[in-house]
Write a protein that holds these residues in place. Structure first.
Motif, PDB file in Angstrom:
ATOM      1  N   ALA A 147      59.514  14.851  -1.574  1.00  0.00           N
ATOM      2  CA  ALA A 147      59.795  14.178  -2.846  1.00  0.00           C
ATOM      3  C   ALA A 147      59.399  12.709  -2.853  1.00  0.00           C
ATOM      4  N   ASP A 148      59.273  12.095  -1.675  1.00  0.00           N
ATOM      5  CA  ASP A 148      59.041  10.651  -1.621  1.00  0.00           C
ATOM      6  C   ASP A 148      57.582  10.274  -1.377  1.00  0.00           C
ATOM      7  N   LEU A 149      56.657  11.164  -1.734  1.00  0.00           N
ATOM      8  CA  LEU A 149      55.239  10.842  -1.562  1.00  0.00           C
ATOM      9  C   LEU A 149      54.804   9.680  -2.438  1.00  0.00           C
ATOM     10  N   GLY A 150      55.423   9.530  -3.603  1.00  0.00           N
ATOM     11  CA  GLY A 150      55.017   8.494  -4.539  1.00  0.00           C
ATOM     12  C   GLY A 150      53.932   8.983  -5.472  1.00  0.00           C
ATOM     13  N   VAL A 151      53.221   8.045  -6.074  1.00  0.00           N
ATOM     14  CA  VAL A 151      52.160   8.390  -7.025  1.00  0.00           C
ATOM     15  C   VAL A 151      50.831   7.862  -6.505  1.00  0.00           C
ATOM     16  N   PHE A 152      49.745   8.458  -7.035  1.00  0.00           N
ATOM     17  CA  PHE A 152      48.420   8.191  -6.487  1.00  0.00           C
ATOM     18  C   PHE A 152      47.411   7.936  -7.605  1.00  0.00           C
ATOM     19  N   ASP A 153      46.388   7.164  -7.249  1.00  0.00           N
ATOM     20  CA  ASP A 153      45.301   6.888  -8.190  1.00  0.00           C
ATOM     21  C   ASP A 153      44.267   8.000  -8.180  1.00  0.00           C
ATOM     22  N   VAL A 154      44.213   8.748  -7.081  1.00  0.00           N
ATOM     23  CA  VAL A 154      43.326   9.912  -7.020  1.00  0.00           C
ATOM     24  C   VAL A 154      43.983  10.982  -6.152  1.00  0.00           C
ATOM     25  N   VAL A 155      43.957  12.214  -6.645  1.00  0.00           N
ATOM     26  CA  VAL A 155      44.425  13.369  -5.890  1.00  0.00           C
ATOM     27  C   VAL A 155      43.276  14.365  -5.831  1.00  0.00           C
ATOM     28  N   ALA A 208      42.192  18.189  -4.358  1.00  0.00           N
ATOM     29  CA  ALA A 208      42.604  19.476  -3.787  1.00  0.00           C
ATOM     30  C   ALA A 208      41.361  20.347  -3.730  1.00  0.00           C
ATOM     31  N   ALA A 209      40.700  20.358  -2.577  1.00  0.00           N
ATOM     32  CA  ALA A 209      39.437  21.073  -2.419  1.00  0.00           C
ATOM     33  C   ALA A 209      39.685  22.449  -1.812  1.00  0.00           C
ATOM     34  N   ASN A 210      39.243  23.478  -2.509  1.00  0.00           N
ATOM     35  CA  ASN A 210      39.354  24.865  -2.032  1.00  0.00           C
ATOM     36  C   ASN A 210      40.781  25.207  -1.616  1.00  0.00           C
ATOM     37  N   LEU A 211      41.732  24.810  -2.456  1.00  0.00           N
ATOM     38  CA  LEU A 211      43.146  24.999  -2.127  1.00  0.00           C
ATOM     39  C   LEU A 211      43.836  26.038  -2.997  1.00  0.00           C
ATOM     40  N   ILE A 212      43.633  25.995  -4.312  1.00  0.00           N
ATOM     41  CA  ILE A 212      44.514  26.757  -5.205  1.00  0.00           C
ATOM     42  C   ILE A 212      44.467  28.251  -4.952  1.00  0.00           C
ATOM     43  N   ASP A 213      43.308  28.782  -4.524  1.00  0.00           N
ATOM     44  CA  ASP A 213      43.223  30.226  -4.297  1.00  0.00           C
ATOM     45  C   ASP A 213      43.670  30.628  -2.893  1.00  0.00           C
ATOM     46  N   ARG A 214      44.294  29.691  -2.183  1.00  0.00           N
ATOM     47  CA  ARG A 214      44.917  29.997  -0.897  1.00  0.00           C
ATOM     48  C   ARG A 214      46.425  29.739  -0.935  1.00  0.00           C
ATOM     49  N   LEU A 215      46.958  29.493  -2.114  1.00  0.00           N
ATOM     50  CA  LEU A 215      48.391  29.240  -2.266  1.00  0.00           C
ATOM     51  C   LEU A 215      49.108  30.494  -2.743  1.00  0.00           C
ATOM     52  N   ARG A 216      50.298  30.703  -2.238  1.00  0.00           N
ATOM     53  CA  ARG A 216      51.099  31.838  -2.688  1.00  0.00           C
ATOM     54  C   ARG A 216      51.532  31.662  -4.140  1.00  0.00           C
ATOM     55  N   GLU A 217      51.850  30.438  -4.518  1.00  0.00           N
ATOM     56  CA  GLU A 217      52.315  30.155  -5.881  1.00  0.00           C
ATOM     57  C   GLU A 217      51.568  28.945  -6.442  1.00  0.00           C
ATOM     58  N   PRO A 218      50.337  29.130  -6.865  1.00  0.00           N
ATOM     59  CA  PRO A 218      49.542  27.988  -7.333  1.00  0.00           C
ATOM     60  C   PRO A 218      50.139  27.282  -8.545  1.00  0.00           C
ATOM     61  N   ARG A 219      50.875  27.994  -9.372  1.00  0.00           N
ATOM     62  CA  ARG A 219      51.464  27.336 -10.539  1.00  0.00           C
ATOM     63  C   ARG A 219      52.505  26.293 -10.138  1.00  0.00           C
ATOM     64  N   LEU A 220      53.228  26.539  -9.055  1.00  0.00           N
ATOM     65  CA  LEU A 220      54.187  25.539  -8.567  1.00  0.00           C
ATOM     66  C   LEU A 220      53.462  24.260  -8.166  1.00  0.00           C
ATOM     67  N   PHE A 221      52.326  24.417  -7.509  1.00  0.00           N
ATOM     68  CA  PHE A 221      51.524  23.264  -7.127  1.00  0.00           C
ATOM     69  C   PHE A 221      51.023  22.508  -8.355  1.00  0.00           C
ATOM     70  N   LEU A 222      50.477  23.224  -9.322  1.00  0.00           N
ATOM     71  CA  LEU A 222      49.938  22.573 -10.523  1.00  0.00           C
ATOM     72  C   LEU A 222      51.031  21.859 -11.312  1.00  0.00           C
ATOM     73  N   ALA A 223      52.235  22.416 -11.311  1.00  0.00           N
ATOM     74  CA  ALA A 223      53.337  21.804 -12.047  1.00  0.00           C
ATOM     75  C   ALA A 223      53.755  20.467 -11.437  1.00  0.00           C
ATOM     76  N   ARG A 224      53.497  20.264 -10.162  1.00  0.00           N
ATOM     77  CA  ARG A 224      53.873  19.014  -9.494  1.00  0.00           C
ATOM     78  C   ARG A 224      52.862  17.899  -9.747  1.00  0.00           C
ATOM     79  N   LEU A 225      51.633  18.251 -10.111  1.00  0.00           N
ATOM     80  CA  LEU A 225      50.562  17.267 -10.206  1.00  0.00           C
ATOM     81  C   LEU A 225      50.837  16.117 -11.185  1.00  0.00           C
ATOM     82  N   PRO A 226      51.432  16.363 -12.366  1.00  0.00           N
ATOM     83  CA  PRO A 226      51.691  15.226 -13.256  1.00  0.00           C
ATOM     84  C   PRO A 226      52.568  14.153 -12.633  1.00  0.00           C
ATOM     85  N   GLU A 227      53.440  14.523 -11.696  1.00  0.00           N
ATOM     86  CA  GLU A 227      54.293  13.545 -11.021  1.00  0.00           C
ATOM     87  C   GLU A 227      53.530  12.767  -9.950  1.00  0.00           C
ATOM     88  N   LEU A 228      52.433  13.328  -9.449  1.00  0.00           N
ATOM     89  CA  LEU A 228      51.703  12.721  -8.342  1.00  0.00           C
ATOM     90  C   LEU A 228      50.595  11.782  -8.787  1.00  0.00           C
TER      91      LEU A 228
END
Length: 254
Positions: free
Chosen positions: A141-149, A151-171
């Motif tokens: 939770a304490d990663l903070g925010v970033f100017d660039v994120v 994710a290369a060749n990641l989403i199709d190796r995640l069990r729950e990619p929607r959980l990952f995408l839902a976190r992106l607006p906070e990052l």
């Protein structure tokens, strides 16, 4: 578990080759898809807009593997964090950061192997980079925010990619850049069928991954670019994985 592949010697070897090898080490033929080489570098050079970054930019490389794109982001960011689920990948990336070089061998034919050395990219300030093991579905939770994120060749190796995408607006900071690349290789060994973002029919119509990404990200991000990025992974001297990732580049809305 299929994910254990990324903890094997073979995976570490193939990815060190993929990230750091010379063109002739990866592709020892005058013919072949040379435009598919240096993929982790091109994920940055062909997708990032450096001029839009502040002087004190923070970068995040999710699914960083053995770290080449993380180091490339450090050319443009004051601080970069690389995160991967594989302990072996993170240990290897940290060894390279600390020592400046990592010796390894890669497959030639059968049990025959060749020696190689992965070296820290020239001109990169390794002190700007930090690697850590983590789960993209459940980032601390304490990663903070970033100017660039990235994710290369990641989403199709995640069990729950929607959980990952839902976190992106906070990052991603307002005005920040999000770079997603993927060949959209949906496999049940990594992602349960019900969690795929595309590659199936629904109501008699094909569902494409890009359309789902656009639907999920559009409330918070503006699509700035969409392009094909080929890449080549060498298995041995006469066997290669040639793939084409789709890269989508997004700008965080205010």
């Amino acid at each position: 578990m299929a994910g254990n592949f990324y903890e094997t010697d073979r995976a570490v070897s193939e990815y060190l080759l993929f990230h750091y090898a010379t063109a002739s080490e990866v592709l020892p033929y005058a013919f072949g898809p040379k435009e598919a080489l240096n993929y982790p570098v091109r994920c940055v050079t062909e997708c990032l807009e450096p001029a839009a970054l502040p002087a004190d930019a923070r970068g995040l490389d999710l699914g960083c593997a053995v770290g080449r794109a993380t180091f490339e982001l450090a050319r443009h960011c004051r601080e970069v964090i690389g995160i991967d689920y594989s302990h072996r990948f993170i240990d290897t990336a940290n060894r390279l950061k600390d020592a400046g070089a990592v010796d390894y061998t890669y497959a030639v034919e059968g049990e025959l192997r060749a020696a190689a050395t992965a070296r820290l990219p020239e001109g990169v300030d390794a002190s700007r980079v930090r690697f850590e093991q983590g789960d993209a579905r459940n980032l601390r939770a304490d990663l903070g925010v970033f100017d660039v994120v990235l994710a290369a060749n990641l989403i199709d190796r995640l069990r729950e990619p929607r959980l990952f995408l839902a976190r992106l607006p906070e990052l991603v900071k307002a005005g920040g850049q999000l770079i997603l690349t993927s060949p959209y290789t949906w496999l049940e060994e990594y992602t349960p069928r019900d969690n795929w973002l595309g590659g199936f029919e629904q109501g008699g119509k094909p569902v494409r991954t890009f359309d789902t990404l656009n639907e999920l990200l559009a409330p918070h991000f503006e699509l700035k670019a969409r392009k094909d990025l080929p890449f080549l992974i060498r298995e041995h001297a006469r066997k290669f994985q040639w793939s084409v990732a789709e890269a989508t580049v997004w700008r965080r809305k205010s």
